[in-house]
Write a protein that holds these residues in place. Sequence first.
Motif, PDB file in Angstrom:
ATOM      1  N   ARG A 128       0.849  -1.195   0.000  1.00 24.16           N
ATOM      2  CA  ARG A 128       0.000   0.000   0.000  1.00 24.16           C
ATOM      3  C   ARG A 128       0.882   1.242   0.000  1.00 24.16           C
ATOM      4  N   ALA A 129       0.415   2.267  -0.679  1.00 28.14           N
ATOM      5  CA  ALA A 129       1.199   3.496  -0.800  1.00 28.14           C
ATOM      6  C   ALA A 129       1.560   4.068   0.559  1.00 28.14           C
ATOM      7  N   SER A 130       0.632   4.033   1.501  1.00 26.34           N
ATOM      8  CA  SER A 130       0.891   4.617   2.828  1.00 26.34           C
ATOM      9  C   SER A 130       2.022   3.878   3.541  1.00 26.34           C
ATOM     10  N   ASP A 131       2.048   2.540   3.407  1.00 27.62           N
ATOM     11  CA  ASP A 131       3.115   1.764   4.044  1.00 27.62           C
ATOM     12  C   ASP A 131       4.462   2.047   3.386  1.00 27.62           C
ATOM     13  N   LEU A 132       4.460   2.155   2.067  1.00 32.70           N
ATOM     14  CA  LEU A 132       5.709   2.429   1.355  1.00 32.70           C
ATOM     15  C   LEU A 132       6.244   3.809   1.719  1.00 32.70           C
ATOM     16  N   ILE A 133       5.374   4.806   1.779  1.00 33.50           N
ATOM     17  CA  ILE A 133       5.809   6.162   2.124  1.00 33.50           C
ATOM     18  C   ILE A 133       6.406   6.177   3.530  1.00 33.50           C
ATOM     19  N   ALA A 134       5.750   5.479   4.469  1.00 35.76           N
ATOM     20  CA  ALA A 134       6.271   5.425   5.842  1.00 35.76           C
ATOM     21  C   ALA A 134       7.648   4.766   5.878  1.00 35.76           C
TER      22      ALA A 134
END
Length: 460
Positions: A277-283
């Motif tokens: 998920r984009a949010s996990d990758l950004i984190a």
Amino acid sequence: MSIKAAKASDRTGEADLHGRPAVTMRRRGACPALAAPMPTGDGLLVRLRPAGGALTLSQFASLARSAADHGNGILEITARGNLQIRGLRAETVGQLAADIDAAGITVPDGPAIETSPLHGIDPEEVSDPAAMEMALRSTLRDQLASPRLAPKLSLIIDGGGAFGLSALSADIRIVAQSPAEWLVAINGDGETAMPVAIGPAEAAISAVGEIVSLLANLGQGSRARDIDPPLLRARFPAMDGIKFFPSGAAGIPLAGSHRLEDGKTILGVRPAFGQMRASDLIALLDLATDRGATAIRLAPGRGFFLIGLSADTVPAMQMAAAGLGFSTQPGDNTEHIAACAGAGACGSAFYETRTLARRLIGVAPALFDGSLTLHLSGCAKGCAHARPALTLTGSAEGYGLILNGLAADQPVERIAGGRIDFAIERLARSIEDNKDAGESTAACLTRLGATGASKALRQE
């Protein structure tokens, strides 16, 4: 009863984003690039390969934000190390392209060319594949842009080193033999490809041009395997006398902390089954930036390398990555499962592959000793894995079990949908009960054969 391949749905009469007649993009063998996104069960899918498979952390984060803004926030890394962005709509593909350009990400035109992921930073590298790619694209620009080439024509440039590309199959392989000499081979991996030419970079590029010309003349969709051997030998009369160094093994595994010969540390990261998920990758990227990481290298095996971390920051980085759903340790059971996008993400899939994968890891641990790959294919196209494996193919009737084959092969047993967990658990138990001392799961399953597997599946 055999499993019949799902037929692609034709979309004649429609036009793509550039006003050209649309082609069927749901078939196996199509390439969903920015100019021709592929319809799937969750919208449009775009596949791209940044130049050299390299990104800065800020560029990768920009892609993730764009995937969230214009798609459904799901990104994937394929078995060949390419990026996919899911859940796009026709009106948002152009916005994604604009974001890619604004981030300074270069996506070369023409077929994707896969290069050794640690190019330019691996002290064991024989020669620079990135420089060869630039020279190849410059010299053969018009030929590589031919619409007569197959959409998924595959080219590999293997510079050698700690993480080579010998395990990847390709139409055309260019493999460094020395700092000044390259081998050109076709149709296979590091062991099976047929050598056709060897020499300095200019000669190797010329040989690739000859092969591309042959493929274009054969017509759209032709692959290296379709080239007639007498025609090939007429173009390359010296091919049978070529002496070369076989491609080395893949070297280091992807996941985990690795120390290169010059003392630099890199961290291999694998999203579960290649999806994140984009949010996990950004984190994850924010944490990596804070800890000094400077670059990303996409890698075969559905993952990427973080470059620039100091050795003392790696343990904390691994713990943080695990908390976000990323594997950074070798030997994770998910490494031995090839799962396609599955139902809900692909209109052709009949079951949720990743959900089943997680259940099977729990109920059938005997399958995951590393000796075989479990291929979970939502339909008979087999997009996630192109090699023989222990395969579960979805269909309207349930699941087809193939012991050592492709998703479209005839199954040895058909399993009703609601019974799949119990059936695979029984198969795994039978393997455990029948294993000889020191025997692997793959060897035991081969020895049991179709009769033994069917018997195990039918036991109550």
